[in-house]
Design a protein around this motif. Sequence first.
Motif, PDB file in Angstrom:
ATOM      1  N   PRO A  17      -1.490  81.472 -20.629  1.00  0.00           N
ATOM      2  CA  PRO A  17      -1.472  82.841 -20.117  1.00  0.00           C
ATOM      3  C   PRO A  17      -2.743  83.213 -19.347  1.00  0.00           C
ATOM      4  CG  PRO A  17      -0.520  82.797 -22.300  1.00  0.00           C
ATOM      5  CD  PRO A  17      -1.079  81.420 -22.055  1.00  0.00           C
ATOM      6  N   THR A  18      -3.878  82.637 -19.720  1.00  0.00           N
ATOM      7  CA  THR A  18      -5.112  82.932 -18.985  1.00  0.00           C
ATOM      8  C   THR A  18      -5.071  82.374 -17.573  1.00  0.00           C
ATOM      9  OG1 THR A  18      -6.490  83.167 -20.953  1.00  0.00           O
ATOM     10  CG2 THR A  18      -7.609  82.505 -18.937  1.00  0.00           C
ATOM     11  N   THR A  19      -4.545  81.178 -17.388  1.00  0.00           N
ATOM     12  CA  THR A  19      -4.434  80.646 -16.029  1.00  0.00           C
ATOM     13  C   THR A  19      -3.401  81.422 -15.211  1.00  0.00           C
ATOM     14  OG1 THR A  19      -2.763  78.947 -16.598  1.00  0.00           O
ATOM     15  CG2 THR A  19      -5.097  78.343 -16.800  1.00  0.00           C
ATOM     16  N   GLU A  20      -2.559  82.213 -15.909  1.00  0.00           N
ATOM     17  CA  GLU A  20      -1.600  83.104 -15.243  1.00  0.00           C
ATOM     18  C   GLU A  20      -2.162  84.501 -15.055  1.00  0.00           C
ATOM     19  OE1 GLU A  20       1.837  83.487 -14.042  1.00  0.00           O
ATOM     20  OE2 GLU A  20       1.338  81.426 -13.505  1.00  0.00           O
ATOM     21  N   GLY A  21      -3.406  84.733 -15.521  1.00  0.00           N
ATOM     22  CA  GLY A  21      -4.042  86.012 -15.253  1.00  0.00           C
ATOM     23  C   GLY A  21      -4.344  86.880 -16.454  1.00  0.00           C
ATOM     24  N   ARG A  22      -3.934  86.460 -17.682  1.00  0.00           N
ATOM     25  CA  ARG A  22      -4.241  87.272 -18.863  1.00  0.00           C
ATOM     26  C   ARG A  22      -5.589  86.827 -19.423  1.00  0.00           C
ATOM     27  NH1 ARG A  22      -1.529  87.449 -24.872  1.00  0.00           N
ATOM     28  NH2 ARG A  22      -2.647  89.318 -25.565  1.00  0.00           N
ATOM     29  N   GLU A  23      -6.542  87.740 -19.474  1.00  0.00           N
ATOM     30  CA  GLU A  23      -7.912  87.404 -19.868  1.00  0.00           C
ATOM     31  C   GLU A  23      -7.994  86.948 -21.323  1.00  0.00           C
ATOM     32  OE1 GLU A  23     -12.399  89.431 -19.915  1.00  0.00           O
ATOM     33  OE2 GLU A  23     -10.668  90.558 -19.169  1.00  0.00           O
ATOM     34  N   ASN A  24      -8.712  85.848 -21.539  1.00  0.00           N
ATOM     35  CA  ASN A  24      -9.072  85.363 -22.872  1.00  0.00           C
ATOM     36  C   ASN A  24      -7.844  85.128 -23.764  1.00  0.00           C
ATOM     37  OD1 ASN A  24     -11.203  84.404 -24.398  1.00  0.00           O
ATOM     38  ND2 ASN A  24     -11.570  86.342 -25.438  1.00  0.00           N
ATOM     39  N   ALA A  25      -6.771  84.616 -23.153  1.00  0.00           N
ATOM     40  CA  ALA A  25      -5.536  84.338 -23.894  1.00  0.00           C
ATOM     41  C   ALA A  25      -5.045  82.930 -23.560  1.00  0.00           C
ATOM     42  CB  ALA A  25      -4.466  85.374 -23.576  1.00  0.00           C
ATOM     43  N   GLY A  26      -5.980  81.985 -23.621  1.00  0.00           N
ATOM     44  CA  GLY A  26      -5.673  80.632 -23.161  1.00  0.00           C
ATOM     45  C   GLY A  26      -5.057  79.734 -24.206  1.00  0.00           C
TER      46      GLY A  26
END
Length: 323
Positions: A181-190
């Motif tokens: 999700p972080t690489t999709e744009g959600r911060e700090n949710a990798g």
Amino acid sequence: MSTAPGTTAAPAPAHQLGWTDNGAAVEISLDGVPVLTYTYAADDPQAESPRPYFHPVRTRGGDLVSAYRPHDHVWHKGIAWSLPHLGPDNFWGGPSYRRGQDYQWLPNNGAMRHRETTTATDDDGTFNFAHRLQWMTQQGSLVVEEDRSFQVVPGADASYTLVFDTAMTNVSGEDIHIGSPTTEGRENAGYGGLFWRGPRSFAGGTIMGPGGATGEELRGQRAPWLSFVGQHDETCRYSTLVMVDDPGSVHPEPEWFARSEPFACMGPAPFFSKEVLFQAGATLRFRYGVVVADGASDQDRAEALATAARGILVAAPASPAGT
């Protein structure tokens, strides 16, 4: 411990290891305590991305340290290898995060299907299991073939170590980008990788890393290991989990995903902040140790458990995975 001249120390007591296999799951016990069940042929709903998982996971004293299908995220399954962004497909379960659209329920929940067991043995007090899997998209396309193995290694200090080893081969015929999700744009949710979900009572527990670092600020940080200490309801006892990266890994030291609130979870996240190119025909291999120990841990004990697990990873013989 010292011994008198001319005498020898008594050997350490042997650990009694037992296991059963019902054709869909294998259960391992240590000294009569069922510590680990691995369901390798899961029949969960498609929306939860059916895949193998470890649950229940218990300490050697019998305390439960895993959760299965918690109501807030029913696709969380004990300890499981789970990837939310394998190209367009979701092998994590639940909705998929899409840039600018938040989470969306999409027809993209794949399944990791057991094909055959290749190893199930008790070798000198260590349990070894290996099997082959096929990763199928929701539309029925084969994208990954996997060789997976695990070991259960009894340890000192009221602990044991689960060694997890996976070798995934891209058989889709196309390059795949693995992200989060972080690489999709959600911060700090990798999140994504070998993921542990703890029991409800572990909420508010203690996250610890190397060098005395603590707390949720460790999320997204790189480290060779991470630990979690939680307290149980009813007994009020404590338990410790330590997850360790393979010292011989060819991959960069992993970033970690970990939470203490509103629930306990932890795992190395090799695709946290940057997509990894999974080329057509290529094989990716990841290997970790998970220490399960009775009792609370301070920094020194967590470091010692991590060091012991790293030693097991270094010393463990080559597994069938990836061969």
